[in-house]
Motif scaffolding. Structure first.
Motif, PDB file in Angstrom:
ATOM      1  N   ASN A   1       0.873  -1.175   0.000  1.00 20.17           N
ATOM      2  CA  ASN A   1       0.000   0.000   0.000  1.00 20.17           C
ATOM      3  C   ASN A   1       0.903   1.215   0.000  1.00 20.17           C
ATOM      4  O   ASN A   1       2.128   1.086   0.054  1.00 20.17           O
ATOM      5  N   HIS A   2       0.325   2.393  -0.070  1.00 19.12           N
ATOM      6  CA  HIS A   2       1.127   3.612  -0.158  1.00 19.12           C
ATOM      7  C   HIS A   2       0.807   4.582   0.971  1.00 19.12           C
ATOM      8  O   HIS A   2       0.916   5.796   0.817  1.00 19.12           O
ATOM      9  N   LYS A   3       0.426   4.013   2.125  1.00 20.68           N
ATOM     10  CA  LYS A   3       0.214   4.817   3.319  1.00 20.68           C
ATOM     11  C   LYS A   3       1.552   5.413   3.741  1.00 20.68           C
ATOM     12  O   LYS A   3       2.620   4.865   3.438  1.00 20.68           O
ATOM     13  N   LEU A   4       1.482   6.500   4.456  1.00 22.78           N
ATOM     14  CA  LEU A   4       2.705   7.205   4.856  1.00 22.78           C
ATOM     15  C   LEU A   4       3.667   6.293   5.600  1.00 22.78           C
ATOM     16  O   LEU A   4       4.861   6.263   5.291  1.00 22.78           O
ATOM     17  N   ASN A   5       3.175   5.548   6.567  1.00 20.41           N
ATOM     18  CA  ASN A   5       4.077   4.697   7.350  1.00 20.41           C
ATOM     19  C   ASN A   5       4.692   3.590   6.495  1.00 20.41           C
ATOM     20  O   ASN A   5       5.858   3.236   6.685  1.00 20.41           O
ATOM     21  N   THR A   6       3.956   3.063   5.530  1.00 17.96           N
ATOM     22  CA  THR A   6       4.478   2.014   4.651  1.00 17.96           C
ATOM     23  C   THR A   6       5.585   2.555   3.753  1.00 17.96           C
ATOM     24  O   THR A   6       6.652   1.944   3.625  1.00 17.96           O
TER      25      THR A   6
ATOM     26  N   GLU B   1      13.215   3.788   4.381  1.00 22.05           N
ATOM     27  CA  GLU B   1      14.054   3.950   5.586  1.00 22.05           C
ATOM     28  C   GLU B   1      14.071   5.393   6.076  1.00 22.05           C
ATOM     29  O   GLU B   1      15.103   5.945   6.436  1.00 22.05           O
ATOM     30  N   ILE B   2      12.883   5.976   6.090  1.00 18.19           N
ATOM     31  CA  ILE B   2      12.693   7.337   6.593  1.00 18.19           C
ATOM     32  C   ILE B   2      12.068   7.239   7.978  1.00 18.19           C
ATOM     33  O   ILE B   2      11.042   6.572   8.134  1.00 18.19           O
ATOM     34  N   PRO B   3      12.655   7.892   8.967  1.00 17.81           N
ATOM     35  CA  PRO B   3      12.063   7.806  10.309  1.00 17.81           C
ATOM     36  C   PRO B   3      10.687   8.469  10.371  1.00 17.81           C
ATOM     37  O   PRO B   3      10.489   9.546   9.816  1.00 17.81           O
ATOM     38  N   LEU B   4       9.764   7.786  11.003  1.00 15.91           N
ATOM     39  CA  LEU B   4       8.430   8.324  11.258  1.00 15.91           C
ATOM     40  C   LEU B   4       8.123   7.986  12.716  1.00 15.91           C
ATOM     41  O   LEU B   4       7.608   6.925  13.022  1.00 15.91           O
ATOM     42  N   HIS B   5       8.485   8.906  13.599  1.00 13.56           N
ATOM     43  CA  HIS B   5       8.433   8.630  15.035  1.00 13.56           C
ATOM     44  C   HIS B   5       7.010   8.456  15.555  1.00 13.56           C
ATOM     45  O   HIS B   5       6.717   7.502  16.260  1.00 13.56           O
ATOM     46  N   HIS B   6       6.138   9.380  15.232  1.00 17.25           N
ATOM     47  CA  HIS B   6       4.761   9.332  15.715  1.00 17.25           C
ATOM     48  C   HIS B   6       3.817   9.571  14.536  1.00 17.25           C
ATOM     49  O   HIS B   6       3.529  10.726  14.206  1.00 17.25           O
ATOM     50  N   HIS B   7       3.388   8.480  13.924  1.00 17.25           N
ATOM     51  CA  HIS B   7       2.461   8.594  12.798  1.00 17.25           C
ATOM     52  C   HIS B   7       1.183   9.283  13.281  1.00 17.25           C
ATOM     53  O   HIS B   7       0.694   9.010  14.370  1.00 17.25           O
ATOM     54  N   HIS B   8       0.670  10.191  12.484  1.00 13.32           N
ATOM     55  CA  HIS B   8      -0.491  11.036  12.774  1.00 13.32           C
ATOM     56  C   HIS B   8      -0.182  12.156  13.766  1.00 13.32           C
ATOM     57  O   HIS B   8      -1.093  12.743  14.340  1.00 13.32           O
TER      58      HIS B   8
ATOM     59  N   LEU C   1       3.648  17.214  12.666  1.00 10.37           N
ATOM     60  CA  LEU C   1       5.031  17.552  12.322  1.00 10.37           C
ATOM     61  C   LEU C   1       5.794  16.323  11.847  1.00 10.37           C
ATOM     62  O   LEU C   1       6.516  16.385  10.842  1.00 10.37           O
ATOM     63  N   ASP C   2       5.665  15.207  12.520  1.00  9.35           N
ATOM     64  CA  ASP C   2       6.361  13.994  12.083  1.00  9.35           C
ATOM     65  C   ASP C   2       5.894  13.558  10.698  1.00  9.35           C
ATOM     66  O   ASP C   2       6.707  13.156   9.862  1.00  9.35           O
ATOM     67  N   ASP C   3       4.587  13.638  10.446  1.00 14.40           N
ATOM     68  CA  ASP C   3       4.062  13.275   9.127  1.00 14.40           C
ATOM     69  C   ASP C   3       4.578  14.213   8.040  1.00 14.40           C
ATOM     70  O   ASP C   3       4.901  13.783   6.933  1.00 14.40           O
ATOM     71  N   THR C   4       4.672  15.501   8.370  1.00 13.60           N
ATOM     72  CA  THR C   4       5.162  16.485   7.401  1.00 13.60           C
ATOM     73  C   THR C   4       6.630  16.253   7.070  1.00 13.60           C
ATOM     74  O   THR C   4       7.032  16.299   5.903  1.00 13.60           O
ATOM     75  N   LEU C   5       7.411  16.003   8.095  1.00 13.54           N
ATOM     76  CA  LEU C   5       8.834  15.723   7.867  1.00 13.54           C
ATOM     77  C   LEU C   5       9.007  14.460   7.024  1.00 13.54           C
ATOM     78  O   LEU C   5       9.848  14.432   6.115  1.00 13.54           O
ATOM     79  N   ALA C   6       8.212  13.445   7.283  1.00 16.29           N
ATOM     80  CA  ALA C   6       8.301  12.209   6.496  1.00 16.29           C
ATOM     81  C   ALA C   6       7.913  12.469   5.041  1.00 16.29           C
ATOM     82  O   ALA C   6       8.592  11.989   4.121  1.00 16.29           O
ATOM     83  N   ALA C   7       6.846  13.210   4.811  1.00 22.02           N
ATOM     84  CA  ALA C   7       6.430  13.515   3.432  1.00 22.02           C
ATOM     85  C   ALA C   7       7.528  14.283   2.698  1.00 22.02           C
ATOM     86  O   ALA C   7       7.816  13.999   1.525  1.00 22.02           O
ATOM     87  N   ALA C   8       8.142  15.230   3.371  1.00 20.15           N
ATOM     88  CA  ALA C   8       9.231  15.992   2.751  1.00 20.15           C
ATOM     89  C   ALA C   8      10.397  15.069   2.400  1.00 20.15           C
ATOM     90  O   ALA C   8      10.950  15.150   1.292  1.00 20.15           O
ATOM     91  N   GLN C   9      10.758  14.187   3.305  1.00 19.00           N
ATOM     92  CA  GLN C   9      11.873  13.269   3.052  1.00 19.00           C
ATOM     93  C   GLN C   9      11.543  12.271   1.939  1.00 19.00           C
ATOM     94  O   GLN C   9      12.420  11.889   1.164  1.00 19.00           O
TER      95      GLN C   9
END
Length: 177
Positions: free
Chosen positions: A127-132, A138-145, A148-156
């Protein structure tokens, strides 16, 4: 690449019920600024949304309402600005509905959805969910949802995609909002 990434969390299914927002500024492929704020929504919370993001009504009792926060970030939403989000249709609709609710002008900007770029570039993922996608890249996603963590992951995610595949395959997915 130069862009901003954004993410919202909402109190309930109403798009104007934003309870948190994050914006990350990327210049020359580097995150150069981060902004995060809780927001006091004009609506009640649903338990379903609380279960997703963990933000409770008491967490936002002293938080600013959206118009005050918008004054700080509206400068990033211009006709030439690329605004990135994972599931951008949701985040763009939250921004638009919230601006309309408060009778604020709706800006025009360029939008890119990292769900769509991920579907195109990584069709093999289950699937193409953010955490997946974050885990696969191999991008850190500390606290999904957490906005700020979601935004940083999307940028990376976009930065990795640009490094791996170049910008050209992504250009066709840019949408004018």
């Amino acid at each position: 690449m130069n862009f901003i990434a954004m993410d919202f969390e909402t109190a309930n299914a109403k798009r104007y019920s934003a309870v948190s927002i994050a914006v990350v500024v990327v210049r020359d492929d580097q995150v150069v600024d981060e902004f995060y704020s809780l927001l006091k929504p004009p609506t009640d919370f649903s338990q379903q949304n609380i279960n997703i993001h963990g933000i409770h009504p008491q967490d936002v009792e002293d938080a600013p309402q959206f118009p005050l926060v918008w004054q700080k970030i509206q400068q990033f939403y211009t006709g030439e600005q690329l605004v990135v989000a994972h599931n951008a249709a949701f985040d763009n609709s939250v921004l638009k509905a919230t601006l309309e609710y408060y009778h604020l002008p709706t800006p025009h900007y360029l939008s890119l959805d990292t769900v769509k770029t991920s579907r195109r570039l990584y069709p093999q993922l289950t699937n193409h969910k953010l955490n997946t996608v974050a885990e696969a890249l191999e991008i850190p996603l500390h606290h999904h949802h957490h906005a700020l963590d979601d935004t940083l992951a999307a940028a990376q995610i976009l930065l990795k995609q640009s490094q791996e595949f170049g910008v050209d395959p992504l250009k066709s997915l840019v949408k004018v909002i």
